[in-house]
Write an enzyme that holds these catalytic residues in place. Structure first.
Site, PDB file in Angstrom:
ATOM      1  N   CYS A 120       0.835  -1.215   0.000  1.00 41.58           N
ATOM      2  CA  CYS A 120       0.000   0.000   0.000  1.00 41.58           C
ATOM      3  C   CYS A 120       0.867   1.262   0.000  1.00 41.58           C
ATOM      4  O   CYS A 120       1.670   1.492   0.925  1.00 41.58           O
ATOM      5  CB  CYS A 120      -0.920  -0.037   1.220  1.00 41.58           C
ATOM      6  SG  CYS A 120      -1.629   1.554   1.681  1.00 41.58           S
ATOM      7  N   CYS A 152     -27.767  32.430  18.882  1.00 39.71           N
ATOM      8  CA  CYS A 152     -26.811  31.345  19.138  1.00 39.71           C
ATOM      9  C   CYS A 152     -26.917  30.868  20.583  1.00 39.71           C
ATOM     10  O   CYS A 152     -26.854  29.666  20.869  1.00 39.71           O
ATOM     11  CB  CYS A 152     -25.379  31.817  18.863  1.00 39.71           C
ATOM     12  SG  CYS A 152     -25.096  32.402  17.174  1.00 39.71           S
ATOM     13  N   CYS A 161       0.247   3.561   2.952  1.00 41.24           N
ATOM     14  CA  CYS A 161       0.861   3.005   4.168  1.00 41.24           C
ATOM     15  C   CYS A 161       2.348   3.343   4.215  1.00 41.24           C
ATOM     16  O   CYS A 161       2.890   3.683   5.278  1.00 41.24           O
ATOM     17  CB  CYS A 161       0.668   1.489   4.217  1.00 41.24           C
ATOM     18  SG  CYS A 161      -1.054   0.948   4.147  1.00 41.24           S
ATOM     19  N   CYS A 179     -24.040  36.589  19.802  1.00 40.79           N
ATOM     20  CA  CYS A 179     -25.300  36.358  19.081  1.00 40.79           C
ATOM     21  C   CYS A 179     -26.368  35.780  20.013  1.00 40.79           C
ATOM     22  O   CYS A 179     -26.196  34.700  20.589  1.00 40.79           O
ATOM     23  CB  CYS A 179     -25.031  35.429  17.905  1.00 40.79           C
ATOM     24  SG  CYS A 179     -26.488  34.628  17.222  1.00 40.79           S
TER      25      CYS A 179
END
Length: 446
Positions: free
Chosen positions: A54, A187, A57, A184
């Site tokens: 791989c 919020c 890898c 806010c």
């Protein structure tokens, strides 16, 4: 030219000997020591499942070694050659390389690492895991800190410009991200609802919070102009794309909207071969149902035939993925205890059963093992209206699953009969024996 040769030689050495040696701080794991070192130990483990061929890898190897050295004595870092030890990789659902699993406080239920592939990112995540364990031992919940000015809660995740890519965009999880501002009012009103939704959605959809007044890069990227703005990032490959959230602002609204997206985007389940007790336990113990198919011996149904069966099972897994069932198969006669516990054995392959591990009961497919036969069976299971009653698992203690013998996984090839040496009878003189038989017969007649 020289560098190409060096890389080529390195590739050959890596394929031949693996990526890690005894001189590294990366601990090499295999089926002979995995249980003792990882599962039975008290340490946190980061384990890489890799394949020598791989490329990704190979790229990870130097970073993984650096992380192991930095974390030495703090968090264990290991590696499994899952190409050689396929059963160990299959046990933890490894289907691609490299796959990194985190074995924390619950060793039997590891989590997938979703962070960056650099030593710094790996170490940062490891220390976060360590903090989580310490807080749990102190009786606290969660390991992260962060501001209380937004919608933060014990199950919400604080995000920044520096980790947004690795944590959200590079992860396989689905995310709802709130872009907020500390001043806010809307919020602040959303905060408790967002926290409750995060707890209800835990394990399905992750909820994050980003202070857009501080981390402006991410906010600008997604066109945030007002607060709060909520964006949805689907599971799997995201390509940086996000969808606007258009649901309500209560916890129940957020949960309902997110679950619809989760069910639509959840990947289809894989179909695992039962080769060990762990494969059965990991896929059946916590599921509402696990569908187990008993496929004919490879000599009776060669690779093309078997692959057609598995292909059909995967198709059904896709169709019924919203049910959260697991899908398994095993070769006929390979697991006699399992077959005996569900009343299957000796004949009638292929066959299929559905096991409800929580109730310790099962039901057998009575129709044909075909697309139409299985479809009718699954529709009954999904609707909860069975034509056959659930039957208790035979010879199995309450709360347990049937015993599984360890076996090698199918190699994907056709089956072959063992070679039998031909006997040449041309040199055997049967005349003397025939005469002896005739004389014996005459004596008997007398």
């Amino acid at each position: 030219m020289v560098s190409c040769v060096v890389l080529y030689i390195f590739g050959i050495i890596a394929v031949a000997n693996g990526f890690y040696s005894s001189s590294d701080d990366v601990i090499q794991l295999d089926p002979t020591n995995f249980e003792r070192l990882v599962l039975q130990g008290s340490d946190i483990w980061f384990v890489e499942f890799y394949a020598p061929w791989c490329g990704h890898c190979q790229s990870l190897t130097p970073e993984w070694k650096r992380a192991a050295t930095a974390l030495k004595g703090i968090v264990k870092v290991g590696a499994v050659d899952a190409d050689t030890h396929k059963s160990l990789g299959q046990q933890y659902g490894v289907s691609g390389f490299p796959t990194i699993k985190i074995f924390g406080t619950n060793k039997r239920s590891p989590t997938s690492y979703q962070g960056g592939r650099t030593a710094d990112a790996i170490v940062e995540q490891a220390l976060s895991q360590l903090k989580t364990v310490v807080n749990e031992r102190l009786g606290k919940r969660g390991g992260g800190g962060g501001s209380n000015s937004g919608s933060g809660g014990k199950d919400t995740i604080d995000l920044t410009d520096s980790d947004f890519q690795s944590t959200v965009l590079d992860s396989d999880d689905a995310w709802l991200v709130e872009f907020m501002a500390p001043w806010c009012g809307h919020c602040k009103n959303l905060a408790p609802e967002w926290a409750r939704a995060a707890t209800e959605l835990k394990g399905k959809v992750k909820l994050g919070v980003l202070d857009a007044t501080v981390h402006t890069q991410s906010a600008q990227r997604y066109g945030v102009q007002g607060f709060p703005t909520i964006k949805f990032f689907p599971a799997g490959k995201k390509n940086g794309q996000a969808e606007d959230y258009n649901g309500g602002r209560t916890a129940s609204d957020i949960v309902a909207w997110a679950l619809d997206k989760h069910q639509a985007n959840v990947p289809p389940p894989d179909v695992y071969e039962i080769t060990s007790q762990a494969v059965l336990d990991n896929n059946c113990a916590e599921k509402q149902l696990c569908i187990i198919s008993f496929l004919p011996n490879i000599l009776d149904c060669q690779s093309n035939c078997r692959n057609e069966h598995i292909k059909m099972l995967k198709k059904f897994g896709e169709n019924y993925k919203r049910n959260g069932w697991s899908w398994l198969w095993v070769e006929a006669f390979r697991q006699p205890t399992l077959e005996a516990s569900v009343g299957i054995g000796g004949f009638g392959y292929p066959a299929q059963v559905a096991i409800n591990s929580r109730k310790g009961k099962y039901v057998v497919l009575k129709g044909a093992f075909s697309e139409s036969g299985i479809s009718g069976f699954l529709k009954e299971l999904s609707a909860g209206r069975l034509t056959s009653p659930l039957v208790p698992l035979g010879g199995v203690a309450d709360g347990k699953l049937p015993t599984i013998d360890d076996s090698e996984p199918w190699d994907g090839k056709d089956g072959k009969l063992d070679d039998v040496e031909d006997i040449d009878l041309s040199d055997v003189n049967m005349d003397d024996d025939d005469d002896a038989v005739i004389m014996k017969k005459k004596k008997v007649d007398l």
